[in-house]
Scaffold this active site. Structure first.
Site, PDB file in Angstrom:
ATOM      1  CG  ASP A  46      14.373 -43.959  30.003  1.00 33.06           C
ATOM      2  OD1 ASP A  46      13.446 -43.774  30.819  1.00 33.06           O
ATOM      3  OD2 ASP A  46      15.103 -44.960  30.048  1.00 33.06           O
ATOM      4  CD1 TRP A  47       9.672 -39.808  33.944  1.00 32.33           C
ATOM      5  CD2 TRP A  47       9.580 -40.751  31.925  1.00 32.33           C
ATOM      6  NE1 TRP A  47       8.353 -39.790  33.521  1.00 32.33           N
ATOM      7  CE2 TRP A  47       8.267 -40.350  32.283  1.00 32.33           C
ATOM      8  CE3 TRP A  47       9.769 -41.349  30.672  1.00 32.33           C
ATOM      9  CZ2 TRP A  47       7.162 -40.541  31.456  1.00 32.33           C
ATOM     10  CZ3 TRP A  47       8.667 -41.544  29.843  1.00 32.33           C
ATOM     11  CH2 TRP A  47       7.395 -41.144  30.230  1.00 32.33           C
TER      12      TRP A  47
END
Length: 751
Positions: free
Chosen positions: A237-238
């Site tokens: 995930d970012w």
């Protein structure tokens, strides 16, 4: 092979020949949305994009929270609406349309679907997730992934794993027992990996049992790759990675977005030998495979038909609307009822049709329900009743008074209520399940002024339906329906479409009844899943708790009967058929649901679990035989003794009907099971020996005339004494006990 014949396979030897700097670069993003390419192999970077329910492609300034504009794209119903269709066909159609738009925008991987379990209705991101049930979530996710990847665009199934809240989501540590982990929170991911092989899986921010998921070898390598055979790339995930060397060693392949410092750290660790070169090669190889998959399907000439995609969104929205209540046939509004219609509620004019945050789509067009109703009926009187905008300075008392006066003069009222983006969004959880107080007051006064009131609800997760709200003669659960939701709602209200949606989550009477409530969202950076297996309807059923509307519930403007249930064993699983008849006067779609239990089970179980479903559309008076196959994998439980999946031997009860609490048909079938043979040891009790053929008789021979087998009270006590303790209780030598255990295990093939 790609659609143009290009190979998407990766030779480990060719990756090993790449320069170290190039391999290291491949493990991280080039910028916010693009990966690095592999110049040494002639491969260009690929672009990723948010978009579980519509593409959010940014061409200019990039962000991951929906703050900046993205290119126009079709906004389909978010997962909360898509799940209410209970339709694999619909999920696949939506995903295929998103894929066409992705190809037109040069996007190779869409970040979705979101498929975390709805553990609590308070999770602010529930609108992006399918269900409280892993079977339903898994089936829809498989259809979605196949629908998108069959069109040449990869998916990034998320958020793996146990990301079931927004509170402290970047670091919260989840404590969960082994069975609950596998049977509830990993099960849907297992289905989509083993059946659809998504190009990528996105790891979540949180920790599990003390280890960040981005660095969790158990989840990223042992479970994903070794147990399930995942072939794709694990993407972060970012902003989820805090230590790229540790993450790559654990099984992460691609850190997003770009992080030059992390790239330098991995390069240094590789040079110093603190990270195995084979781990870097594995990660780089997975990204090279992803680059080749993207290249094989890239089409600079790709376009899409926005009008056709709007129709896909409209059909999905039609199927998503759930008719919760319809006393005395108030709906549909036809004839005089439609002629005397008044509409109240700001959401009818300014619809909320999607969630806030990284999935926010710049819709190609939006038709509010009020506009759609007026297109069908001409001028329809309208009053706002309340303000849907948190920053609106309108006088709430004046808005309410105007609405009540309109209700008093109308033949029928449709009242739009719900929650705004200020209440539920990515990044924070809800603090309660209530409708805003001003809406509750409006509801009370409108119902008092005009009892012929149908309520349309707009929100992304279950809300508490007050006693007043439950007394409304008709309630439509419209969730969040995407850009065509207003049109679909108007069609259902006017009878142009027969509602067929079903609840993918239980609507409880109160928050205190939700099994996870005592443990949600945890404290001091930690959360314990103390409700265990009993999530959603499993917990309500186990406690015998009354609910407002049960899981799977949904009414129709017609009626259906279910008859002639037949269940047989099939390949270790079950096959069932049931005859469904439309006994009403309108064509309609029925969702047939099959729940399974094991009466007398030797393990802790919910009273029933969804294990299969199918839908069928029938004309008035028509019948059809519906078949539902329940594979062996759906009947398995996680055996903590052996650390593997198993099917318990015994009698299985299958109940079939229209919801988890409307199951008129049942049948039973015996299954042999696949439980592992656990060797008897010094810790084995006489009660456990009784499950081994000849075990009790052999034990009686061992203890002889000992009073342990003579006195009834002693026998009950003796049943739970480990046989190794018989050195003291029965005067046996350890060697005698070991010889006994060897005989028992050899006789049953357990040694």
């Amino acid at each position: 092979m790609g659609q143009d014949g290009t190979s998407t396979t990766v030779d480990a030897a060719e990756v090993a020949t790449l320069p170290a700097a190039e391999k290291v670069a491949l493990t991280g993003g080039q910028d916010f949305w693009y990966t690095h390419g592999a110049p040494g192999l002639g491969l260009e970077p690929i672009m990723t994009s948010d978009g579980p329910h519509g593409l959010r492609t940014q061409k200019a300034e990039a962000d991951h929270l929906g703050l900046n504009d993205s290119v126009p794209a079709t906004c389909f119903p978010p997962a909360v609406g898509l799940a209410a269709t209970w339709s694999r066909e619909t999920a696949a159609a939506v995903a295929a349309a998103i894929a066409e738009e992705a190809l037109a925008e040069g996007v190779s991987v869409v970040l979705g679907p979101g498929m975390n379990i709805k553990r609590s209705p308070l999770c602010g991101r529930n609108f992006e997730y399918f269900s409280e049930d892993p079977h339903l979530a898994g089936e829809l996710a498989v259809a979605y992934v196949d629908g998108m990847q069959d069109r040449g665009v990869g998916t990034s199934v998320k958020h793996f794993a146990l990301n079931n809240q927004e509170t402290d989501r970047m670091r919260v540590d989840v404590s969960v027992d082994e069975r609950t982990l596998h049977e509830i929170y990993l099960r849907a991911f297992r289905s989509v990996v083993t059946r659809a092989q998504p190009w990528t899986i996105m790891c979540s921010y949180n920790s599990v049992l003390g280890t960040l998921v981005s660095q969790n070898r158990f989840l990223l390598t042992e479970v994903l790759r070794e147990q399930w055979g995942f072939e794709g790339a694990v993407v972060s995930d970012w902003g989820a990675v805090v230590d790229r060397p540790a993450a790559v060693a654990a099984g992460l392949d691609l850190q997003m977005p770009a992080d030059p410092g992390a790239e330098q750290a991995l390069a240094a660790a590789l040079e110093e030998g603190t990270v195995d070169e084979a781990a870097v090669d594995r990660a780089a190889g997975k990204v090279v495979r992803l680059l080749r998959q993207g290249a094989a399907h890239r089409d600079p000439a790709a376009t899409y038909d926005a009008d056709a995609h709007h129709e896909v969104a409209l059909e999905a929205a039609r199927r998503a609307i759930v008719l919760l209540r319809n006393e005395d046939g108030l709906l549909p509004l036809e004839g005089d009822a439609a002629a005397g219609l008044a509409v109240i509620g700001d959401f009818a004019r300014t619809p909320r049709y999607q969630g806030a945050g990284s999935s926010h789509v710049n819709a190609t067009r939006v038709t509010p329900a009020l506009e759609a109703l007026r297109a069908e009926l001409g001028e329809v009187p309208f009053a706002r009743g309340f303000s849907a905008g948190a920053d609106d300075a309108a006088d709430p008392d004046a808005l309410r008074a105007e609405a009540v006066e309109l209700a008093r003069t109308a033949g029928t009222v449709v009242l739009f209520l719900g929650l705004g983006e200020d209440v539920e969004s990515e990044g924070f959880d809800r603090t309660g399940m209530e409708l805003p107080a001003e809406q509750e007051r409006l509801l009370e006064e409108v119902l008092a002024a005009n009892p012929r009131t149908a309520v349309v609800l707009t929100h992304g997760s279950a809300i508490r339906l007050s006693e007043t709200l439950r007394s409304a003669p008709a309630i439509l659960e419209a969730w969040l329906l995407g850009q065509a939701g207003g049109e679909a709602t108007a069609e259902v209200l006017l009878g142009r479409t027969n509602p067929s949606g079903r609840l993918a989550e239980t609507i409880p009477l109160r928050l205190a009844d939700v099994p996870s409530t005592p443990y949600f969202p945890g404290e001091h950076g930690r959360v314990t899943y103390g409700e265990g297996l009993f999530v959603g309807y499993r917990g309500f059923d186990q406690r015998g708790t009354e609910v407002a509307f049960p899981f799977g519930h949904g009414l129709s403007y017609t009626t259906f009967s279910h008859e002639d249930l037949e269940v047989t064993e099939a390949g270790g699983g079950l096959a069932l058929t049931v005859q469904v008849t439309n006994t009403g006067e309108r064509e309609g779609r029925e969702v047939v649901q099959a729940y399974v239990s094991v009466p007398g089970s030797g393990i802790s179980r919910a009273p029933r679990e969804l294990k299969g479903f199918a839908d069928v559309t029938l004309a008035p008076g028509a019948s059809a035989t519906v078949r539902i196959d329940i594979p062996e994998t759906e009947l398995q439980y996680w055996d903590v003794r052996s650390g593997q999946w198993a099917v318990e031997a015994g009698t299985y009860r299958v109940e079939v009907g229209a919801s988890s609490r409307d199951l008129p048909l049942s049948a039973e079938v015996a299954l042999e099971g696949t439980e592992p043979r656990i060797p008897a040891t010094f810790s084995t009790t006489p009660l456990e020996l009784a499950a081994i053929p000849g075990g009790t008789e052999a034990l009686q021979e061992l203890v002889g005339d000992s009073p342990l087998f003579q006195d009834p009270e002693m026998v009950k006590m003796f049943e739970q004494i480990p046989v190794g303790r018989l050195t003291g209780f029965a005067g046996l030598a350890p060697e005698q006990i070991q010889e006994f255990l060897d005989r028992v295990n050899a006789r049953d093939g357990r040694s």
